[in-house]
Design a protein around this motif. Structure first.
Motif, mmCIF file in Angstrom:
data_model
loop_
_atom_site.group_PDB
_atom_site.id
_atom_site.type_symbol
_atom_site.label_atom_id
_atom_site.label_comp_id
_atom_site.label_asym_id
_atom_site.label_seq_id
_atom_site.Cartn_x
_atom_site.Cartn_y
_atom_site.Cartn_z
ATOM 1 N N LEU A 291 0.726 -1.387 -0.157
ATOM 2 C CA LEU A 291 -0.010 -0.014 -0.039
ATOM 3 C C LEU A 291 0.765 1.191 -0.019
ATOM 4 O O LEU A 291 0.577 2.345 -0.628
ATOM 5 N N LEU A 292 2.074 1.168 0.735
ATOM 6 C CA LEU A 292 2.751 2.326 0.668
ATOM 7 C C LEU A 292 3.395 2.366 -0.675
ATOM 8 O O LEU A 292 3.435 3.801 -1.177
ATOM 9 N N ALA A 293 3.839 1.598 -1.255
ATOM 10 C CA ALA A 293 4.350 1.445 -2.529
ATOM 11 C C ALA A 293 3.271 2.198 -3.533
ATOM 12 O O ALA A 293 3.301 2.994 -4.464
ATOM 13 N N PHE A 294 2.131 1.705 -3.453
ATOM 14 C CA PHE A 294 0.986 2.174 -4.229
ATOM 15 C C PHE A 294 0.580 3.590 -3.837
ATOM 16 O O PHE A 294 0.754 4.411 -5.003
ATOM 17 N N ALA A 295 0.855 4.254 -2.934
ATOM 18 C CA ALA A 295 0.828 5.509 -2.429
ATOM 19 C C ALA A 295 1.635 6.569 -3.225
ATOM 20 O O ALA A 295 1.646 7.333 -3.762
ATOM 21 N N ARG B 121 12.403 5.830 -12.405
ATOM 22 C CA ARG B 121 13.425 4.950 -12.019
ATOM 23 C C ARG B 121 12.860 4.567 -10.662
ATOM 24 O O ARG B 121 12.920 3.612 -10.132
ATOM 25 N N VAL B 122 12.370 5.581 -9.687
ATOM 26 C CA VAL B 122 11.987 5.185 -8.381
ATOM 27 C C VAL B 122 10.698 4.210 -8.785
ATOM 28 O O VAL B 122 10.875 3.044 -7.716
ATOM 29 N N VAL B 123 9.953 4.295 -9.410
ATOM 30 C CA VAL B 123 8.807 3.282 -9.633
ATOM 31 C C VAL B 123 9.511 1.880 -9.961
ATOM 32 O O VAL B 123 9.037 0.832 -9.435
ATOM 33 N N LEU B 124 10.499 1.747 -10.912
ATOM 34 C CA LEU B 124 11.051 0.598 -11.334
ATOM 35 C C LEU B 124 11.972 0.025 -9.938
ATOM 36 O O LEU B 124 11.797 -1.154 -9.787
ATOM 37 N N THR B 125 12.416 0.927 -9.220
ATOM 38 C CA THR B 125 13.089 0.434 -8.228
ATOM 39 C C THR B 125 11.891 -0.378 -7.085
ATOM 40 O O THR B 125 12.293 -1.490 -6.495
ATOM 41 N N MET B 126 10.878 0.370 -7.159
ATOM 42 C CA MET B 126 9.799 -0.296 -6.061
ATOM 43 C C MET B 126 9.194 -1.374 -6.544
ATOM 44 O O MET B 126 9.250 -2.506 -5.783
ATOM 45 N N TYR B 127 9.188 -1.371 -7.837
ATOM 46 C CA TYR B 127 8.159 -2.434 -8.464
ATOM 47 C C TYR B 127 8.881 -3.576 -9.187
ATOM 48 O O TYR B 127 8.470 -4.916 -9.315
ATOM 49 N N GLY B 128 9.954 -3.043 -9.496
ATOM 50 C CA GLY B 128 10.669 -4.108 -10.691
ATOM 51 C C GLY B 128 11.838 -4.898 -9.998
ATOM 52 O O GLY B 128 12.222 -6.016 -10.468
ATOM 53 N N GLU B 129 12.423 -4.242 -8.711
ATOM 54 C CA GLU B 129 13.438 -4.998 -8.341
ATOM 55 C C GLU B 129 12.900 -5.810 -6.964
ATOM 56 O O GLU B 129 12.137 -5.369 -6.525
ATOM 57 N N ASP B 130 14.009 -6.985 -6.651
ATOM 58 C CA ASP B 130 13.494 -7.537 -5.561
ATOM 59 C C ASP B 130 14.285 -6.876 -4.060
ATOM 60 O O ASP B 130 15.436 -6.593 -4.227
ATOM 61 N N ALA B 131 13.656 -7.209 -3.149
ATOM 62 C CA ALA B 131 14.186 -6.563 -1.870
ATOM 63 C C ALA B 131 15.597 -7.472 -1.716
ATOM 64 O O ALA B 131 15.565 -8.666 -1.671
ATOM 65 N N GLU B 132 16.338 -6.617 -1.090
ATOM 66 C CA GLU B 132 17.460 -7.545 -0.545
ATOM 67 C C GLU B 132 17.216 -8.297 0.693
ATOM 68 O O GLU B 132 16.267 -7.787 1.359
ATOM 69 N N ASP B 133 17.989 -9.324 0.913
ATOM 70 C CA ASP B 133 17.789 -10.074 1.970
ATOM 71 C C ASP B 133 17.550 -9.445 3.311
ATOM 72 O O ASP B 133 18.406 -8.635 3.674
ATOM 73 N N GLY B 134 16.837 -9.504 4.465
ATOM 74 C CA GLY B 134 16.552 -8.763 5.657
ATOM 75 C C GLY B 134 16.337 -7.452 5.463
ATOM 76 O O GLY B 134 16.495 -6.612 6.661
ATOM 77 N N ALA B 135 15.741 -6.859 4.372
ATOM 78 C CA ALA B 135 15.112 -5.586 4.340
ATOM 79 C C ALA B 135 14.096 -5.534 5.156
ATOM 80 O O ALA B 135 13.286 -6.544 5.178
ATOM 81 N N PRO B 136 13.973 -4.236 5.800
ATOM 82 C CA PRO B 136 12.904 -4.274 6.940
ATOM 83 C C PRO B 136 11.469 -4.112 6.207
ATOM 84 O O PRO B 136 11.536 -3.609 5.115
ATOM 85 N N THR B 137 10.633 -4.384 7.115
ATOM 86 C CA THR B 137 9.295 -4.092 6.670
ATOM 87 C C THR B 137 8.787 -2.809 7.229
ATOM 88 O O THR B 137 9.500 -2.449 8.407
ATOM 89 N N PHE B 138 7.616 -2.143 7.059
ATOM 90 C CA PHE B 138 7.349 -0.941 7.665
ATOM 91 C C PHE B 138 6.167 -1.244 8.235
ATOM 92 O O PHE B 138 5.302 -1.514 8.019
ATOM 93 N N THR B 139 5.973 -0.316 9.593
ATOM 94 C CA THR B 139 4.606 -0.258 10.151
ATOM 95 C C THR B 139 4.510 1.270 10.028
ATOM 96 O O THR B 139 5.288 2.211 10.346
ATOM 97 N N VAL B 140 3.263 1.488 9.444
ATOM 98 C CA VAL B 140 3.091 2.974 9.025
ATOM 99 C C VAL B 140 2.225 3.546 10.466
ATOM 100 O O VAL B 140 1.024 2.826 10.633
ATOM 101 N N PRO B 141 2.821 4.703 10.876
ATOM 102 C CA PRO B 141 1.847 5.136 12.131
ATOM 103 C C PRO B 141 0.646 5.760 11.723
ATOM 104 O O PRO B 141 0.529 5.843 10.718
ATOM 105 N N ALA B 142 -0.593 5.635 12.507
ATOM 106 C CA ALA B 142 -1.549 5.949 12.470
ATOM 107 C C ALA B 142 -1.699 7.386 11.598
ATOM 108 O O ALA B 142 -2.823 7.661 10.619
ATOM 109 N N GLY B 143 -1.069 8.246 12.287
ATOM 110 C CA GLY B 143 -1.020 9.829 11.752
ATOM 111 C C GLY B 143 -0.809 9.573 10.280
ATOM 112 O O GLY B 143 -1.392 10.257 9.389
#
Lengths: 513, 552
Positions: free
Chosen positions: A385-389, A441-463
């Motif tokens: 969802l973050l990537a979509f935003a 370029r940013v879009v490709l990085t988000m959608y086209g490339e695989d995350a490195e191992d151990g890349a963190p996931t995110f918790t998006v604060p409510a605000g």
């Protein structure tokens, strides 16, 4: 005798407080928050400070609604001896700035908690800065513009350095402060020169003076124009006065950057509209070519230099320069349509850019340092969802149809074409193609490339979640239904506030100055 | 005349069911629904997507059924206000030119979905594909220049994601190149679109309504009109693509997933050629006449250059990609021959090329499924293990070459017939393209299918039932269009006639008068006698040429 004559009673202008309510609320709220800050716990589960700041920023929006209808029906209100003019433009941009503040507060809460920086200071400064911005939006006097600009800027200088444990933040604050102070000096000298040439600092006065008098030697005046343009161009990050932008955007805390790119820019353009399009309207043939050139340089610098960046915040910084160029295209038209396009652009860009830096805030992680392009690898998998935003914001900035960014560009280009600046419109569009490469370029990085191992996931604060959802909704919603906002801009520029064709007579207070 | 047509449309009355809006919105709804399907049930995504694509196809066939054959104007017009100032409206309408492209789009999408499923991430793939379909249909149906631009531009996004997400090794490079090239062209077109509307308004209310703009030809001066035409032409030339704007195409085609290639070649390239008709000839008739020699030259260069390049390729997909450059050169030649036949042939060829090349790319995809390569050096002797695949490939390939009895021949023949009237020597050069097409396609066929298969190729399986069912409708259409093209031409002709008249009314160009199929010379032309048509052509062609040179 010394007291022979009765002492003349000091003439003080009447102040219509209701018209100044938005500014007063913001200033009062800031002061109150400072006091409350001493009483409330610095750290608490419930975000007291952020909520109070948002309520304070929301109140001017509500108080602006009656003002909106009043100025629409009765024309502009001249307040404080015509030094402040409350008209549709003031109200419109005031609401835009306040919206920017609310979005920033939403982002800041989670950020400050994450960085262990809780406390009321950031919000107090934000509200003060917004008050300065609203003052600028309503200024009808060069001195008031300067006043507003300083209130706005000094608070933002501090905000840039609010991340006390991060050296880059301090560096950004120092750079911004030194260069900002320098540009303020330019602005002040410009005001002095214009005063010297016209005998007044009141914009209505300047306007009618220039319309009714022909200067035999206008070197002083033109030099004043130039210095004013430098001072205000600095605030909106127009090239060649943009050099601070990437460094400051990169170093400052991400939510603060969201405010810099939305609120500060909006206030800066409000002043540019007031000074150039309104005040110097009879000297259009002199300043329009200069703004034309500045717009071209800004567009190209912003888009071309963004290409080589590998840091997302710096990329967005250059892209914000390029957007300033687009807005200048609307200013350059110096028509009603152009001004409306500027207003539309500022309103939509506020949401898009606040959302973009909102994403950067979250991806930046603790320490606010993970802004390299590689930190966005595989974001679509890690946080869809973050990537979509972010995708929506980037596409909007690239000007893809059915987003607000496209219509903003469309209106600006319409204004440019309407005033026969075909080549400028073309340069603007081509620069947006170059910018598109950056966003892709940013879009490709988000959608086209695989995350490195151990890349963190995110918790998006409510605000932040609320801010991002609101920005996405605004970006797509205004891209599909622009009608109400576009009509509002028409109301905002109606009357003699910005693009009057007839020169109105200055009031007694101002011309006597 | 425009007013008459408008009046006629008003008399017909708007249809009760807004079928054109429905055909555009169905895939949008489908796309959103597919995107919302739970991740745990990926198999539903395909079913739902195909269902929506089939519904869209049904609606497009419905449009065909409702279409009044002999009505030259825009039919089934659906008009809703959208943005008041400047006037931008949701105006959709179909005429003989866009009708078949809509049907083509409707048919090709479900086939591409069924015949070329993705290998991973089904859900977003189908969602993007449906969005792409909506964009293409919207662009073909828009009667508002602004709306057209929106759709023309929005199709980039899904296609970009399809290429970059599901393509082959160099997909990112190809996707970015595709996006930027097209956007570069669109940049000119957006400025042109806005300028056209604002200059047309002359300070009054600004409208982007295509028909209003096109019917008020004398408002914009000749020179300005030509500049505006060029701004549109750059965008379309990139999209078609015309030489020298074609370099994105081989990369995009080679790297795109099979369904992407099918749609890109089958439908999206037509946005450019369609744009030339609708926004070149219709909107700027005088400028189109002025630019015709240049455009025809680019078309002919494209034909020969595309064919020569195709001959040199070592990759099956690249051969077909370059053959597209050549085939679309024919369409450009037909369009800017400015003759009824040329335009008719061009429209027909758009559809024919969409079907044929779509089928070819799908067959390439089938081969890739089996061999995981497109390289000719790794493919040989496939005829032995896969005879049915080879047979289908033969039919489709021959259609692409232009064998009489198949659809490619009809289109190219009518185009050449039309262009011969006004552009004799260009046509002579263009015909070599037909010969070269036979060369590169037969040679490619020979290398892939003939000979004795080596170990890897011997194990290849034949066409599966699902694949066969997906490709069968295309083969059937290829044959039907080749054998009995009359129903198609019947519907194209009135619109094309009207368009050519529109060009004649608004410029000093006059079409050489010759009846269809070279039967008889039109009687009312007093300058020419029956029995010596060739002289008449010559004189007329020279006359038209002189006119255009004079226009320069």
């Amino acid at each position: 005798m010394l007291f022979a004559a009765a002492p003349e009673k000091l003439q003080t202008p009447g102040v219509e407080f209701s018209a100044l309510l938005p500014v007063l609320i913001l200033l009062g709220g800031a002061v109150l928050l400072m006091v409350l800050g001493a009483l409330l716990p610095r750290r608490s589960r419930f975000p007291w400070h952020a909520c109070f700041a948002m309520a304070t920023a929301g109140a001017p929006i509500i108080s602006a609604i009656p003002l909106w209808f009043r100025t629409r029906d009765d024309g502009p209100l001249r307040v404080v001896a015509d030094a402040v003019r409350v008209d549709g433009l003031t109200v419109f941009l005031g609401i835009v700035i306040a919206s920017g503040v609310i979005l920033t507060c939403l982002l800041a809460d989670g950020y400050l908690r994450r960085e262990r920086l809780e406390g009321p200071e950031a919000y107090v400064l934000l509200l003060l800065s917004a008050a300065g911005g609203v003052i600028m939006a309503g200024a009808n006097d060069l001195m008031v513009i300067f006043l507003g600009l300083e209130i706005l800027s000094i608070a933002v200088y501090v905000l840039a350095g609010i991340h006390v444990r991060r050296a880059r933040s301090g560096e950004a604050a120092l750079k911004y402060f030194v260069l900002g102070a320098f540009s303020s000096a330019f602005l002040l000298y410009g005001i002095a020169l214009v005063y010297g040439a016209t005998g007044t600092t009141n914009l209505t006065g300047i306007r009618s003076y220039l319309a009714t008098n022909i200067l035999t030697n206008d070197i002083t005046l033109l030099a004043g124009f130039a210095l004013l343009l430098v001072g205000l161009g600095f605030k909106v990050a127009a090239a060649p006065f943009h050099a601070w932008t990437p460094d400051v955007y990169d170093g400052s805390p991400s939510p603060v950057v969201a405010y810099m790119a939305s609120g500060v820019k909006t206030a800066g353009f409000a002043a540019i509209l007031r000074v150039f399009v309104y005040g110097f309207s009879s000297y259009q043939t002199d300043w329009k070519p200069i703004v034309y050139v500045v717009a071209v340089i800004t567009l190209l610098v912003g888009s071309v230099l963004a290409v080589s960046q590998t840091n997302v915040k710096r990329m967005l910084a250059y892209s914000s320069i390029s957007h300033a160029g687009f807005i200048l295209v609307g200013v350059q038209a110096a028509t009603e349509r152009g001004t409306r396009a500027v207003l539309f652009y500022l309103a939509t860009y506020t949401f898009t850019v606040a959302g973009s830096f909102g994403v950067a805030t979250i991806v930046g992680r603790t320490g606010d340092n993970a802004h390299a392009l590689s930190d966005y690898k595989g974001l679509a998998k890690r946080a869809p969802l973050l990537a979509f935003a972010f995708l929506v914001f980037l596409l909007a900035q690239a000007g893809v149809p059915f987003t607000s960014g496209f219509l903003a560009k469309f209106y600006v280009l319409g204004a440019a074409v309407d005033s026969r600046s075909f080549w400028l419109a073309l340069v603007a569009m081509l620069s947006s193609v170059i910018s598109a490469f950056v966003y892709l370029r940013v879009v490709l990085t988000m959608y086209g490339e695989d995350a490195e191992d151990g890349a963190p996931t995110f918790t998006v604060p409510a605000g932040a979640r609320i801010a991002l959802v609101a920005s996405v909704v605004a970006t797509i919603g205004l891209g599909i239904i622009p009608g109400p906002l576009w009509d509002a801009t028409k109301t905002a520029v109606r009357g003699d506030g910005v693009v009057a064709t007839t020169v109105d007579t200055p009031t007694q207070a101002s011309s006597g100055g | 005349m425009g007013a008459l047509v408008l009046a006629a449309e008003a008399a017909h009355g708007a249809p009760d069911f807004p079928i054109l809006t429905a055909v555009v919105l169905t895939p949008v709804v489908g796309s959103i629904l597919v995107a919302l399907i739970s991740k745990r049930r990926p198999e539903i995504a395909k079913q739902a997507a195909v269902l929506f694509a089939l519904a869209t196809a049904g609606l497009s066939i419905g449009i065909l059924a409702l279409f009044k054959t002999h009505d030259a104007g825009f039919q089934l017009v659906d008009h809703h206000g959208w943005i008041a100032d400047p006037t931008i409206s949701w105006t959709l309408g179909v005429d003989g030119i866009s009708l078949w492209l809509v049907v083509l789009t409707g048919i090709l999408f479900p086939i591409a979905m069924l015949g070329a499923p993705p290998h991973h991430d089904d859900k977003p793939f189908y969602a993007w594909l449906l969005l792409l379909e909506a964009g293409c249909l919207g662009a073909f149906l828009s009667l508002d220049t602004f709306l057209f631009f929106l759709f023309f531009e929005i199709v980039l996004v899904p296609m970009y994601f399809l290429i970059s997400g599901w393509g082959y090794d160099l997909r990112k490079y190809a996707a970015t190149k595709f996006f930027l090239y097209t956007m570069f062209g669109s940049a000119f077109m957006l400025v042109g679109t806005i300028a056209t509307a604002y200059l047309h308004a002359k300070g009054g209310p600004v409208t982007f309504d295509l028909r209003t703009l096109a019917e008020g030809q004398d408002i914009i001066s000749k020179t300005t009109g030509r500049w505006l035409f060029l701004s549109f032409a750059i965008a379309f030339a990139v999209k078609v693509p015309l030489f020298p704007f074609h370099t994105w195409l081989p990369d995009a085609h080679t790297q795109a997933p099979t369904a992407g290639s099918v749609i890109l070649a089958g439908v999206m390239l037509k946005l450019g050629t369609y744009g030339f008709l609708r926004f070149g000839l219709y909107l700027f008739p005088e400028a189109a006449v002025w630019a015709a020699p240049g455009m025809v030259t680019l078309g002919v260069i494209g034909i020969v250059y595309g064919a020569v390049c195709a001959t040199m390729q070592k990759d099956l997909k690249r051969i077909i990609a370059y053959s597209s450059v050549a085939h679309l050169g024919f369409i450009a030649l037909g369009t800017f021959s400015l003759t009824t036949q040329g335009l008719q042939g061009g429209v027909f060829q758009m559809v024919a090329h969409g079907i044929t090349t779509g089928a070819l790319f799908m067959l390439c995809g089938f081969i890739y499924e089996r061999r995981h390569t497109y390289k000719l050096e790794h493919l040989n002797g496939l005829q032995k293990p896969a005879p049915i695949l080879a047979a289908v490939f033969t039919v489709v390939m021959l259609a692409s070459i232009g064998l009489p009895g198949l659809n490619g021949f009809v289109g190219e023949f009518v185009i050449l017939q039309g262009s011969f009237l006004t552009r004799r020597w260009w046509t002579v050069v263009a015909v070599t393209g037909v010969i070269l097409a036979a060369l590169y396609l037969l040679w490619a066929y020979q290398r892939v299918f003939h000979g004795t298969p080596d170990d890897d190729n011997a194990k290849v399986g034949d066409l599966k039932l699902g694949e066969g069912l997906a490709i069968a409708p295309l083969v059937a259409i290829i044959v039907i269009m080749g054998v009995y093209p009359k129903p198609i031409f019947d519907r194209i002709q009135p619109a094309v006639d009207r368009l050519v008249r529109h060009v004649e009314d608004n410029s000093d160009y006059r079409q050489p008068k010759v009846a269809d199929e070279g039967e008889k010379v039109v009687p009312e032309d007093e300058r020419r006698h029956e029995g010596e048509p060739s002289e008449g052509h010559d004189a007329e062609g020279a006359h038209a040429g002189a006119d255009q040179e004079g226009g320069n």
